[in-house]
Write an enzyme that holds these catalytic residues in place. Structure first.
Site, short mmCIF file in Angstrom:
data_model
loop_
_atom_site.label_atom_id
_atom_site.label_comp_id
_atom_site.label_asym_id
_atom_site.label_seq_id
_atom_site.Cartn_x
_atom_site.Cartn_y
_atom_site.Cartn_z
N ASP A 1 0.99 -1.13 -0.18
CA ASP A 1 -0.18 0.25 -0.03
C ASP A 1 0.80 1.51 -0.15
OD1 ASP A 1 -1.69 -1.92 0.90
OD2 ASP A 1 -2.82 -0.79 2.02
N ASP A 2 -0.17 2.36 -0.15
CA ASP A 2 0.64 4.16 -0.54
C ASP A 2 2.04 4.09 -1.36
OD1 ASP A 2 -0.53 3.43 1.75
OD2 ASP A 2 0.60 4.06 3.31
N HIS B 1 -5.72 3.52 -4.51
CA HIS B 1 -5.69 3.43 -2.81
C HIS B 1 -6.38 4.99 -2.47
CE1 HIS B 1 -4.89 1.77 1.31
NE2 HIS B 1 -4.02 2.70 0.91
N HIS C 1 -4.74 9.19 0.09
CA HIS C 1 -4.57 9.17 1.08
C HIS C 1 -5.07 9.79 2.15
CE1 HIS C 1 -3.22 6.08 3.89
NE2 HIS C 1 -3.58 5.09 3.01
N HIS D 1 3.96 -2.72 2.46
CA HIS D 1 3.56 -0.55 2.92
C HIS D 1 4.97 -0.95 2.19
CE1 HIS D 1 0.59 -0.59 5.49
NE2 HIS D 1 -0.05 0.90 5.42
#
Length: 258
Positions: free
Chosen positions: A75-76, A125, A129, A220
């Site tokens: 993620d991210d 995502h 965010h 991540h």
């Protein structure tokens, strides 16, 4: 299966009964307070534990799998560390799924292109965010999803179907937005906590100790710490005979619009 509706109806009924008992039969007010608190607690649990599918249907692992197979997810990103992770995955001929932030795709378009070119799956995502995402109304969540979709498609040519909500938080607004966009919400069954745990040994041991076939593992691609853990984890998984596949392969889903 959505659980929040029938659980909410159940607690509304219980709260109503408790209130009647207090008003007409002089039962303790604490019965009413207790049922209200219990209902709020369960709703909060449902919001923060994506595996429950409390507000929207969620895929978080494959329950029945032949052989030893898992899906690594990141993620991210993309970030500067994504390149090192892609190099490691390439070295061990492993596939993974990257849930990318739209503004990061704008910042690192070549990495987004590379991960798709090398056979990994890219998912949504959100665009920013934001730490306040859990408080956004449905129309604002919808914009976040649509903007991320547009950026990813412009850079990679892929119209994504997978969405992972920031922090794994779901609520009625997110549920309404994904219903409109028809994204499939992807959770996880093995959470590394690599944004919280600083010790690489603890991170590695946490993932390995909990590992089961069919898992979706959450990492991540935002730190050297995660890269170091992967340097140990990938050869271990290979030695143990685990196949490393994308989420769409693990769950037999379509990651992109045709």
């Amino acid at each position: 299966m959505l659980r929040h509706r029938w659980i909410s109806y159940f607690f509304i009924a219980i709260n109503f009964i408790a209130l009647l008992l207090f008003l007409f039969f002089h039962y303790s007010i604490w019965w009413f307070v207790l049922t209200v608190g219990l209902g709020l607690g369960i709703t909060a649990w449902g919001a923060f534990d994506i595996r429950l599918g409390y507000f929207t249907d969620t895929f978080y692992r494959r329950k029945h799998s032949r052989g030893k197979v898992i899906a690594l997810t990141f993620d991210d990103g993309p970030t500067h560390y994504t390149e090192q992770i892609l190099d490691l995955l390439q070295r061990y001929q492993a596939s993974a799924t990257f849930f990318c932030i739209g503004k990061q795709v704008e910042k690192f378009p070549e990495l987004a292109k590379r991960l798709v070119h090398e056979g990994h799956t890219i998912g949504n995502h959100t665009f920013s965010h934001s730490p306040w995402m859990g408080f956004y109304k449905a129309d604002k969540v919808l914009v976040e999803l649509q903007e991320a979709d547009s950026v990813i498609e412009a850079v990679t040519g892929k119209r994504v179907k997978f969405f992972r909500p920031p922090y794994g938080v779901t609520n009625p607004s997110i549920a309404k937005a994904v219903k409109l966009t028809r994204h499939q919400v992807i959770g996880w069954s093995n959470r590394s906590l690599d944004t919280i745990i600083m010790d690489e040994d603890k991170l590695y041991n946490r993932v390995v100790r909990k590992l089961r076939s069919g898992d979706i593992v959450l990492f991540h691609d935002t730190s050297q710490r995660t890269v170091k853990v992967l340097e140990r984890l990938l050869p271990y998984l290979q030695e143990e005979g685990y196949g490393l596949v994308t989420v769409d392969d693990l769950l037999t889903l379509h990651a992109y619009e045709s």
